[in-house]
Design an enzyme around this catalytic site. Structure first.
Site, PDB file in Angstrom:
ATOM      1  N   LYS A  90       9.236 -15.177 -54.569  1.00  0.00           N
ATOM      2  CA  LYS A  90      10.266 -14.164 -54.852  1.00  0.00           C
ATOM      3  C   LYS A  90      10.371 -13.981 -56.365  1.00  0.00           C
ATOM      4  O   LYS A  90      10.324 -14.965 -57.115  1.00  0.00           O
ATOM      5  CB  LYS A  90      11.611 -14.623 -54.268  1.00  0.00           C
ATOM      6  CG  LYS A  90      12.719 -13.568 -54.394  1.00  0.00           C
ATOM      7  CD  LYS A  90      13.996 -14.002 -53.681  1.00  0.00           C
ATOM      8  CE  LYS A  90      15.084 -12.935 -53.773  1.00  0.00           C
ATOM      9  NZ  LYS A  90      16.323 -13.320 -53.091  1.00  0.00           N
ATOM     10  N   SER A 121      18.465 -10.018 -49.773  1.00  0.00           N
ATOM     11  CA  SER A 121      17.726  -9.494 -50.902  1.00  0.00           C
ATOM     12  C   SER A 121      16.246  -9.882 -50.909  1.00  0.00           C
ATOM     13  O   SER A 121      15.453  -9.259 -51.596  1.00  0.00           O
ATOM     14  CB  SER A 121      18.361  -9.980 -52.204  1.00  0.00           C
ATOM     15  OG  SER A 121      18.208 -11.389 -52.328  1.00  0.00           O
ATOM     16  N   SER A 170      20.597 -13.878 -47.959  1.00  0.00           N
ATOM     17  CA  SER A 170      19.380 -13.222 -48.462  1.00  0.00           C
ATOM     18  C   SER A 170      18.062 -13.811 -47.979  1.00  0.00           C
ATOM     19  O   SER A 170      17.003 -13.238 -48.231  1.00  0.00           O
ATOM     20  CB  SER A 170      19.378 -13.208 -49.988  1.00  0.00           C
ATOM     21  OG  SER A 170      20.262 -12.252 -50.472  1.00  0.00           O
TER      22      SER A 170
END
Lengths: 93, 470
Positions: free
Chosen positions: B61, B136, B160
């Site tokens: 990420k 997210s 997320s």
């Protein structure tokens, strides 16, 4: 939440709000504050605030230098710098 | 296959990059790490390694700092940021042999539930054109779901990891707060943020978690407790284990089909020998409003470091220092990030601090107390992960609260610091759904055990979007 409050908190946050977006932002913030006002439904008398799920005092470590000096690398990724400092517009005339 | 020499490490990595190319429309990656990854794989072919995750391609990420590899956090303000160091969790994964093939797209500063707030554009869910992947960690979830990589790193502040895992039909685990070092993770809400793995199965998540956890002196909230071998407990029988079912949960706002899928999963767990026990979490309905005071407060403080002076993007030709700060921040942050900074500044400002910030922290304790009480008598808690399957881009309209409610079921685990996993449990209109399993403090082993046993008796985790090669 009104226009004046939003002007104050945007200054505190060092953010400028575009004129055409201002009305929407005031409305959004007002809705969010109204939404979180539900918290008043909870009886919290004599309840200690919980700041962190671990509730342990932040641990300290021995005061020893463990990281290497990254001065050169850090100054290199700054938007503006010289050999020793970050550079910004002149503050003192 | 690698150890049998049927395929070389380099061929695996080349295959990953050709999958990325084929799936370009998903927009799952912001920055690729192609040359170093190919080099690392060649080295592994020349000098085979017995590291636990040797040669495993992983998507990271773009919230984790990666040395010499651009790290944007999905924001314009960091679009030129190349960190001089890597996050501890990245180092742990790479030291275990993983190859970081690139940085995945995400909601800006992890603020969003649909991956529609990234400066680098929306991510598309592999399950359908125009569907959001959740957020997210939308890029990480899409990359695993599309079969590009077997594993991805992600972070979870209010859901997320679990919400995008659910919407993309994969498995995602948020560990106990403090299990994985936050050093080198770009901070959003420091008392809630936690990194974790995403993969196809709970077993793969356990393998990754074994390597991601470590005590880290550089993070004062890093736990120094024993780290179990998370694989060990996977196959424990579930006979007579207790699943807490939250009786205060209002399922009426959920899609009927989602409720049916959820109830079918509970029956599956009963068939595996577990018992369902009614529990009460009376303050659960206050978790979303609590979160939307605590998280923006911490975010407004954390994001004050982005000032255009030390790193990141600076506005051009500011006339003085004040204008440098204001213009750099106003041009660098998107609307959702600005909204949360403003809310944070408001609830922390003099005159409102007690009414909002302190009040929310008091309710946070009530929520944690509810969990403590419930866990005295049960092993895990189950809820649906989300209110429905993946939704269309733009469909939540312009009211931010509609998007905030997307995390209704996931937020409470962050407020209480508890571990939780989402696993695929069904399909509604050819879109995957997920069930959430919440564990007691430090008890990742139990939720992995429940998840793994479910995955040995069902096939939902093997369902992939059309055209995905396994």
């Amino acid at each position: 939440m009104d226009k004046k409050t939003v002007t104050t908190i945007s200054y505190l946050s060092r953010l400028s709000i575009d004129n055409e977006k201002e009305k929407k932002i005031v409305q959004d913030l007002d809705n969010i504050i109204e939404f979180v006002d539900q918290l008043n439904d909870a009886d919290t008398s004599n309840v200690e605030p919980l700041t962190n799920p671990l509730e342990k005092t932040a641990k300290t470590r021995t005061d020893q230098v463990t990281a290497k000096n990254l001065k050169k690398e850090l100054l290199e990724i700054a938007p503006s710098s010289n050999d020793d400092y970050f550079l910004v517009p002149r503050v003192v005339e | 296959m690698i150890s049998q020499k049927e395929i070389s490490n380099k061929e695996v990595i080349e295959e990953v990059y050709s999958h990325i190319e084929e799936n370009k429309h998903l927009n799952a990656f912001i920055t690729l790490n192609k040359e170093p990854s190919l080099k690392k794989s060649e080295e592994l072919d020349n000098n085979p390694s017995d590291l636990p995750l040797a040669g495993i391609p992983i998507a990271q990420k773009d919230l984790f700092c990666t040395k010499d590899l651009r790290t944007t956090c999905g924001s314009r303000i960091l679009n030129n940021f190349i960190p001089p160091y890597s996050a501890t969790v990245i180092e742990n994964l790479e030291n275990a042999g993983c190859i970081s093939i690139g940085k995945t797209n995400m909601d800006e500063f992890a603020m969003g539930s649909s991956n529609e707030t990234s400066f680098f554009g929306n991510v598309e869910n592999p399950w359908g054109e125009n569907l959001v992947p959740g957020g997210s960690s939308g890029g990480s979830a899409a990359a695993v779901s599309a079969g590009i990589v077997p594993a991805a790193s992600a972070t979870d502040t209010g859901g997320s990891i679990r919400q995008p895992a659910s919407l993309c039909g994969i498995t995602g685990l948020k560990p106990t707060y403090g299990r994985i070092s936050r050093w080198g993770m770009i901070a959003f809400a420091s008392s809630l943020d936690q990194a974790g793995p995403m993969a196809r199965t709970a077993e793969d998540c356990a393998l990754l978690l074994n390597q991601m956890c470590s005590h880290d002196e550089k993070d004062t909230t890093s736990l120094n407790d024993d780290i179990p071998n998370f694989e060990e407990n996977l196959n424990q029988p579930l006979k007579n284990k207790k699943i807490g079912i939250v009786k205060d949960l209002d399922l009426s706002s959920l899609d009927n089909e989602v409720v049916k899928v959820y109830q079918d999963s509970l029956k599956e767990f009963e068939a595996l020998g577990a018992n369902l026990i009614d529990i009460s979490l009376p303050n659960l309905s206050l978790s979303v409003p609590t979160y939307y005071v605590v998280a923006p407060a911490e975010c407004s403080s954390n994001l004050s470091r982005f000032d255009g002076v030390k790193f990141g993007r600076r506005s051009e030709d500011p006339k003085d220092l004040e204008e440098l700060y204001i213009k750099s921040r106003s041009e660098g942050f998107g609307d959702e990030v600005k909204r949360r900074i403003l809310i944070g500044s408001y609830v922390l400002s003099a005159g409102y601090y007690d009414a909002y910030y302190k009040k929310a922290q008091q309710v946070r304790r009530l929520i944690k107390n509810d969990f403590d009480k419930a866990f005295s008598n049960i092993d895990v808690i189950m809820t649906p992960t989300t209110r429905g399957p993946a939704f269309e881009m733009g469909s939540k309209g312009s009211d931010p609260i509609q998007m905030y409610l997307e995390d209704l079921f996931t937020i409470s685990a962050n407020l209480a610091g508890l571990p939780a996993i989402s696993i695929p449990n069904g399909n509604v209109d050819n879109k995957p759904t997920g069930i959430q399993i919440i564990g007691n403090f430090l008890d990742e082993s139990s939720i992995l055990n429940f998840a793994h046993m479910f995955q040995t008796s069902t096939n939902w985790h093997m369902y992939t979007p059309e055209g995905v090669k396994e």
